[in-house]
Motif scaffolding. Structure first.
Motif, PDB file in Angstrom:
ATOM      1  N   PRO A 181     -47.326  23.104  95.325  1.00 46.10           N
ATOM      2  CA  PRO A 181     -46.322  22.257  94.653  1.00 46.10           C
ATOM      3  C   PRO A 181     -46.367  22.347  93.132  1.00 46.10           C
ATOM      4  CG  PRO A 181     -48.114  20.912  95.507  1.00 46.10           C
ATOM      5  CD  PRO A 181     -48.323  22.294  96.045  1.00 46.10           C
ATOM      6  N   GLU A 182     -47.539  22.650  92.563  1.00 48.41           N
ATOM      7  CA  GLU A 182     -47.649  22.699  91.099  1.00 48.41           C
ATOM      8  C   GLU A 182     -46.684  23.730  90.513  1.00 48.41           C
ATOM      9  OE1 GLU A 182     -51.280  20.992  92.822  1.00 48.41           O
ATOM     10  OE2 GLU A 182     -50.281  22.910  93.165  1.00 48.41           O
ATOM     11  N   ALA A 183     -46.641  24.913  91.108  1.00 43.91           N
ATOM     12  CA  ALA A 183     -45.750  25.961  90.606  1.00 43.91           C
ATOM     13  C   ALA A 183     -44.285  25.559  90.751  1.00 43.91           C
ATOM     14  CB  ALA A 183     -46.014  27.274  91.346  1.00 43.91           C
ATOM     15  N   LYS A 184     -43.954  24.931  91.864  1.00 43.75           N
ATOM     16  CA  LYS A 184     -42.568  24.525  92.088  1.00 43.75           C
ATOM     17  C   LYS A 184     -42.136  23.463  91.088  1.00 43.75           C
ATOM     18  CE  LYS A 184     -42.738  25.616  97.023  1.00 43.75           C
ATOM     19  NZ  LYS A 184     -42.695  25.096  98.415  1.00 43.75           N
ATOM     20  N   LEU A 185     -43.048  22.530  90.779  1.00 43.56           N
ATOM     21  CA  LEU A 185     -42.699  21.478  89.826  1.00 43.56           C
ATOM     22  C   LEU A 185     -42.591  22.030  88.409  1.00 43.56           C
ATOM     23  CD1 LEU A 185     -44.764  18.533  91.281  1.00 43.56           C
ATOM     24  CD2 LEU A 185     -42.295  18.629  91.036  1.00 43.56           C
ATOM     25  N   LYS A 186     -43.389  23.018  88.074  1.00 45.61           N
ATOM     26  CA  LYS A 186     -43.243  23.647  86.748  1.00 45.61           C
ATOM     27  C   LYS A 186     -41.879  24.302  86.618  1.00 45.61           C
ATOM     28  CE  LYS A 186     -48.047  24.339  85.350  1.00 45.61           C
ATOM     29  NZ  LYS A 186     -49.034  25.286  84.796  1.00 45.61           N
ATOM     30  N   GLU A 187     -41.373  24.872  87.716  1.00 44.71           N
ATOM     31  CA  GLU A 187     -40.039  25.462  87.695  1.00 44.71           C
ATOM     32  C   GLU A 187     -38.970  24.405  87.450  1.00 44.71           C
ATOM     33  OE1 GLU A 187     -39.552  27.522  91.348  1.00 44.71           O
ATOM     34  OE2 GLU A 187     -41.023  29.079  90.876  1.00 44.71           O
ATOM     35  N   LEU A 188     -39.260  23.171  87.840  1.00 44.06           N
ATOM     36  CA  LEU A 188     -38.322  22.065  87.633  1.00 44.06           C
ATOM     37  C   LEU A 188     -38.502  21.399  86.272  1.00 44.06           C
ATOM     38  CD1 LEU A 188     -38.439  20.363  91.160  1.00 44.06           C
ATOM     39  CD2 LEU A 188     -36.630  21.823  90.232  1.00 44.06           C
ATOM     40  N   PHE A 190     -41.557  20.241  84.945  1.00 42.78           N
ATOM     41  CA  PHE A 190     -42.660  19.285  84.847  1.00 42.78           C
ATOM     42  C   PHE A 190     -43.856  19.926  84.154  1.00 42.78           C
ATOM     43  CE2 PHE A 190     -40.228  17.231  88.114  1.00 42.78           C
ATOM     44  CZ  PHE A 190     -40.537  15.882  88.011  1.00 42.78           C
ATOM     45  N   LYS A 191     -44.596  19.126  83.394  1.00 48.42           N
ATOM     46  CA  LYS A 191     -45.920  19.496  82.933  1.00 48.42           C
ATOM     47  C   LYS A 191     -46.921  18.889  83.911  1.00 48.42           C
ATOM     48  CE  LYS A 191     -44.843  21.773  79.216  1.00 48.42           C
ATOM     49  NZ  LYS A 191     -45.197  21.283  77.866  1.00 48.42           N
ATOM     50  N   THR A 192     -47.953  19.647  84.261  1.00 52.74           N
ATOM     51  CA  THR A 192     -48.932  19.170  85.230  1.00 52.74           C
ATOM     52  C   THR A 192     -50.156  18.602  84.523  1.00 52.74           C
ATOM     53  OG1 THR A 192     -49.819  21.421  85.437  1.00 52.74           O
ATOM     54  CG2 THR A 192     -48.190  20.716  87.067  1.00 52.74           C
ATOM     55  N   ASP A 228     -60.758  24.797  91.177  1.00 57.64           N
ATOM     56  CA  ASP A 228     -60.733  25.324  89.808  1.00 57.64           C
ATOM     57  C   ASP A 228     -59.412  26.001  89.494  1.00 57.64           C
ATOM     58  OD1 ASP A 228     -63.266  24.408  89.236  1.00 57.64           O
ATOM     59  OD2 ASP A 228     -64.256  26.293  89.774  1.00 57.64           O
ATOM     60  N   SER A 229     -58.814  26.664  90.474  1.00 53.79           N
ATOM     61  CA  SER A 229     -57.554  27.372  90.221  1.00 53.79           C
ATOM     62  C   SER A 229     -56.439  26.421  89.803  1.00 53.79           C
ATOM     63  CB  SER A 229     -57.136  28.158  91.472  1.00 53.79           C
ATOM     64  OG  SER A 229     -56.965  27.281  92.583  1.00 53.79           O
ATOM     65  N   ILE A 230     -56.411  25.235  90.405  1.00 55.92           N
ATOM     66  CA  ILE A 230     -55.387  24.250  90.051  1.00 55.92           C
ATOM     67  C   ILE A 230     -55.674  23.660  88.674  1.00 55.92           C
ATOM     68  CG2 ILE A 230     -54.491  21.956  90.646  1.00 55.92           C
ATOM     69  CD1 ILE A 230     -54.655  22.745  93.557  1.00 55.92           C
ATOM     70  N   ILE A 231     -56.939  23.377  88.408  1.00 53.06           N
ATOM     71  CA  ILE A 231     -57.302  22.834  87.091  1.00 53.06           C
ATOM     72  C   ILE A 231     -56.987  23.842  85.993  1.00 53.06           C
ATOM     73  CG2 ILE A 231     -59.186  21.943  85.673  1.00 53.06           C
ATOM     74  CD1 ILE A 231     -60.572  21.079  88.275  1.00 53.06           C
ATOM     75  N   ASP A 232     -57.335  25.105  86.227  1.00 53.25           N
ATOM     76  CA  ASP A 232     -57.130  26.141  85.209  1.00 53.25           C
ATOM     77  C   ASP A 232     -55.659  26.366  84.902  1.00 53.25           C
ATOM     78  OD1 ASP A 232     -59.859  26.512  85.046  1.00 53.25           O
ATOM     79  OD2 ASP A 232     -59.886  28.230  86.425  1.00 53.25           O
ATOM     80  N   SER A 233     -54.802  26.153  85.882  1.00 52.27           N
ATOM     81  CA  SER A 233     -53.376  26.398  85.683  1.00 52.27           C
ATOM     82  C   SER A 233     -52.624  25.178  85.161  1.00 52.27           C
ATOM     83  CB  SER A 233     -52.731  26.862  86.998  1.00 52.27           C
ATOM     84  OG  SER A 233     -52.775  25.830  87.970  1.00 52.27           O
ATOM     85  N   ALA A 234     -53.304  24.031  85.060  1.00 50.99           N
ATOM     86  CA  ALA A 234     -52.645  22.805  84.623  1.00 50.99           C
ATOM     87  C   ALA A 234     -52.332  22.844  83.130  1.00 50.99           C
ATOM     88  CB  ALA A 234     -53.517  21.595  84.940  1.00 50.99           C
TER      89      ALA A 234
END
Length: 266
Positions: A181-188, A190-192, A228-234
């Protein structure tokens, strides 16, 4: 339609007794899936939110008491009734406020649909404790979160206990299950905001966060936290300042703090 329970093994009562949560959800045929709401107050919230009750299991004393308005408002709904001892034997537990109600599950919703006009959303990654899910939904509803997005390994928000702990808030806040969902919300747009204890974390009350028009707050489990992958991409990594050497809060408690501090003021 009042139906006294004479045989607790009656097939019509399986929904309240022998069906597991997975069977109620019925992943193979979601159009026939069900969920159970517990207590008159929660049942009223579901009905007010547009859910249609299918059947009710009710202690005798509540037919003309706490559940009277629910029953009178749905005269064709089967209402199975008995004393507390018999119904407890049927379900395997004492009914909260003496009433259970079966509802048809709603159709799954798309992340894009529920987040299109949202300003503040929360993403839950791997949160599988039903009490935490219910408490997070309750805080989300109370503190202005526009949508809840769950990874596919999260607990079902329509689990009976999650519904009860949320006090029906799962019916008030739009939610969806989504992979990545993080990638999809960035497309919309959003900042994560990843909630994590790391050296590069900024404090939750940072002015930079309050100025963001669209934020997705990402939360994980208490034990392992976020990958870590989600944290690093936030876009931001955020922590809640603590006192007395406490390192973290339960995810439900942390969500309430984060929702309040990051509420939409733009």
């Amino acid at each position: 339609m009042i139906i006294p329970v004479s045989d607790i093994y009656t097939p019509e009562l399986r929904v309240f007794a022998s069906l597991t949560e997975a069977q109620l959800r019925n992943d193979l045929h979601p159009e026939t899936g069900l969920f159970i709401a517990e207590s008159p107050k929660v049942i009223r919230v579901a009905i007010s939110a547009g859910y249609s009750p299918l059947s009710l299991l009710c202690e005798k004393r509540h037919i003309e008491g706490d559940a009277a308005d629910i029953i009178s408002g749905h005269p064709d709904m089967p209402v199975y009734t008995g004393d507390r001892e018999k119904l407890s034997k049927l379900t395997g537990y004492t009914l909260t406020r003496g009433v259970l109600c079966a509802f048809r599950r709603p159709q799954p919703r798309d992340l894009e649909d529920i987040c299109r006009n949202a300003r503040r959303v929360v993403i839950l990654e791997g949160v599988c404790d039903t009490t935490n899910i219910g408490a997070i939904f309750r805080s989300a509803a109370a503190l202005g979160i526009d949508a809840v997005i769950l990874s596919d390994d999260c607990c079902d928000p329509l689990n009976r206990r999650a519904v009860r702990v949320s006090m029906g808030s799962v019916f008030l806040v739009p939610w969806a299950v989504s992979a990545n969902p993080e990638a999809k919300l960035k497309e919309l747009g959003f900042k994560t905001v990843a909630m994590a204890l790391r050296n590069d974390s900024i404090d939750l009350d940072s002015p930079a966060l309050k100025s963001e028009p669209r934020l997705a707050i990402v939360m994980g489990t208490e034990g392992e936290g976020l990958p870590d992958s989600i944290i690093d991409s936030a876009d931001y990594v955020v922590k809640i300042p603590m006192a007395h050497g406490v390192d973290s809060l339960n995810v439900a408690a942390a969500s309430a703090v984060a929702f309040w501090e990051l509420r939409n003021n733009v």
